[in-house]
Design a protein around this motif. Structure first.
Motif, PDB file in Angstrom:
ATOM      1  N   VAL A 106     -39.984  -1.918 -37.542  1.00  0.00           N
ATOM      2  CA  VAL A 106     -40.987  -2.921 -37.867  1.00  0.00           C
ATOM      3  C   VAL A 106     -40.691  -3.422 -39.269  1.00  0.00           C
ATOM      4  O   VAL A 106     -40.569  -2.650 -40.198  1.00  0.00           O
ATOM      5  CB  VAL A 106     -42.410  -2.339 -37.800  1.00  0.00           C
ATOM      6  CG1 VAL A 106     -43.438  -3.373 -38.201  1.00  0.00           C
ATOM      7  CG2 VAL A 106     -42.693  -1.804 -36.415  1.00  0.00           C
TER       8      VAL A 106
ATOM      9  N   GLU B 163     -36.716  -9.178 -30.789  1.00  0.00           N
ATOM     10  CA  GLU B 163     -38.064  -8.628 -30.940  1.00  0.00           C
ATOM     11  C   GLU B 163     -38.821  -8.673 -29.620  1.00  0.00           C
ATOM     12  O   GLU B 163     -39.579  -7.766 -29.297  1.00  0.00           O
ATOM     13  CB  GLU B 163     -38.836  -9.364 -32.034  1.00  0.00           C
ATOM     14  CG  GLU B 163     -38.348  -9.048 -33.426  1.00  0.00           C
ATOM     15  CD  GLU B 163     -38.410  -7.564 -33.756  1.00  0.00           C
ATOM     16  OE1 GLU B 163     -39.403  -6.888 -33.439  1.00  0.00           O
ATOM     17  OE2 GLU B 163     -37.418  -7.068 -34.335  1.00  0.00           O
ATOM     18  N   ARG B 164     -38.599  -9.727 -28.832  1.00  0.00           N
ATOM     19  CA  ARG B 164     -39.243  -9.817 -27.523  1.00  0.00           C
ATOM     20  C   ARG B 164     -38.744  -8.708 -26.608  1.00  0.00           C
ATOM     21  O   ARG B 164     -39.521  -8.088 -25.883  1.00  0.00           O
ATOM     22  CB  ARG B 164     -38.978 -11.196 -26.900  1.00  0.00           C
ATOM     23  CG  ARG B 164     -39.793 -11.470 -25.660  1.00  0.00           C
ATOM     24  CD  ARG B 164     -39.559 -12.897 -25.165  1.00  0.00           C
ATOM     25  NE  ARG B 164     -40.587 -13.337 -24.261  1.00  0.00           N
ATOM     26  CZ  ARG B 164     -40.723 -12.910 -22.999  1.00  0.00           C
ATOM     27  NH1 ARG B 164     -39.895 -12.027 -22.506  1.00  0.00           N
ATOM     28  NH2 ARG B 164     -41.697 -13.373 -22.240  1.00  0.00           N
TER      29      ARG B 164
ATOM     30  N   ASN C 188     -37.560  -5.809 -27.559  1.00  0.00           N
ATOM     31  CA  ASN C 188     -38.145  -4.554 -28.064  1.00  0.00           C
ATOM     32  C   ASN C 188     -39.587  -4.398 -27.591  1.00  0.00           C
ATOM     33  O   ASN C 188     -40.003  -3.313 -27.179  1.00  0.00           O
ATOM     34  CB  ASN C 188     -38.106  -4.516 -29.595  1.00  0.00           C
ATOM     35  CG  ASN C 188     -36.716  -4.363 -30.147  1.00  0.00           C
ATOM     36  OD1 ASN C 188     -35.788  -3.995 -29.440  1.00  0.00           O
ATOM     37  ND2 ASN C 188     -36.557  -4.671 -31.423  1.00  0.00           N
ATOM     38  N   LEU C 189     -40.335  -5.487 -27.654  1.00  0.00           N
ATOM     39  CA  LEU C 189     -41.728  -5.445 -27.223  1.00  0.00           C
ATOM     40  C   LEU C 189     -41.842  -5.198 -25.723  1.00  0.00           C
ATOM     41  O   LEU C 189     -42.688  -4.414 -25.277  1.00  0.00           O
ATOM     42  CB  LEU C 189     -42.432  -6.746 -27.607  1.00  0.00           C
ATOM     43  CG  LEU C 189     -43.934  -6.804 -27.364  1.00  0.00           C
ATOM     44  CD1 LEU C 189     -44.656  -5.648 -28.024  1.00  0.00           C
ATOM     45  CD2 LEU C 189     -44.489  -8.130 -27.842  1.00  0.00           C
TER      46      LEU C 189
ATOM     47  N   LEU D 190     -41.230  -1.535 -25.115  1.00  0.00           N
ATOM     48  CA  LEU D 190     -42.383  -0.750 -25.541  1.00  0.00           C
ATOM     49  C   LEU D 190     -43.532  -0.862 -24.543  1.00  0.00           C
ATOM     50  O   LEU D 190     -44.142   0.147 -24.161  1.00  0.00           O
ATOM     51  CB  LEU D 190     -42.833  -1.227 -26.924  1.00  0.00           C
ATOM     52  CG  LEU D 190     -44.027  -0.508 -27.522  1.00  0.00           C
ATOM     53  CD1 LEU D 190     -43.666   0.924 -27.860  1.00  0.00           C
ATOM     54  CD2 LEU D 190     -44.511  -1.231 -28.758  1.00  0.00           C
ATOM     55  N   LEU D 191     -43.820  -2.082 -24.094  1.00  0.00           N
ATOM     56  CA  LEU D 191     -44.890  -2.274 -23.117  1.00  0.00           C
ATOM     57  C   LEU D 191     -44.569  -1.603 -21.781  1.00  0.00           C
ATOM     58  O   LEU D 191     -45.450  -0.997 -21.167  1.00  0.00           O
ATOM     59  CB  LEU D 191     -45.142  -3.770 -22.908  1.00  0.00           C
ATOM     60  CG  LEU D 191     -45.793  -4.509 -24.075  1.00  0.00           C
ATOM     61  CD1 LEU D 191     -45.775  -6.014 -23.820  1.00  0.00           C
ATOM     62  CD2 LEU D 191     -47.197  -4.024 -24.312  1.00  0.00           C
TER      63      LEU D 191
ATOM     64  N   LEU E 134     -46.668 -10.890 -21.546  1.00  0.00           N
ATOM     65  CA  LEU E 134     -46.130 -11.435 -22.787  1.00  0.00           C
ATOM     66  C   LEU E 134     -45.967 -12.953 -22.687  1.00  0.00           C
ATOM     67  O   LEU E 134     -46.256 -13.679 -23.643  1.00  0.00           O
ATOM     68  CB  LEU E 134     -44.805 -10.763 -23.127  1.00  0.00           C
ATOM     69  CG  LEU E 134     -44.237 -11.042 -24.512  1.00  0.00           C
ATOM     70  CD1 LEU E 134     -45.243 -10.735 -25.607  1.00  0.00           C
ATOM     71  CD2 LEU E 134     -42.967 -10.221 -24.714  1.00  0.00           C
TER      72      LEU E 134
END
Length: 79
Positions: free
Chosen positions: A3, A17-18, A20-21, A24-25, A60
């Motif tokens: 982060v 970053e998308r 990575n997100l 994570l989700l 997202l």
């Protein structure tokens, strides 16, 4: 996941970053469903992550659309 307080300034940074997100989700969805089903917290398999990423991508995408609309609305109010 790293982060950083630095702003995202390129499409490549935004795409990373998308991703990575989404990861994570997807992992969060797996853990939530596994716990609800009484299973342990083992590492999710590739199939579970693929399914989770598809659901996370839908959420997202909807969030991104909302942000774009909000930005446009705010820009219209500032004019």
């Amino acid at each position: 996941m790293h982060v950083s307080p630095d702003p995202i300034t390129t499409r490549e940074q935004a795409a990373q970053e998308r991703e990575n997100l989404l990861d994570l989700l997807a992992r969060g969805l797996y853990c939530t469903l596994a716990t609800a089903g009484g299973a342990g917290h083992d590492e999710p398999g590739e199939e579970a992550l693929t399914s989770g990423r598809a659901v996370a991508d839908d959420y997202l995408s909807a969030y991104e659309e909302w942000l774009v609309k909000l930005s446009a609305d705010n820009a219209g109010k500032a004019s």
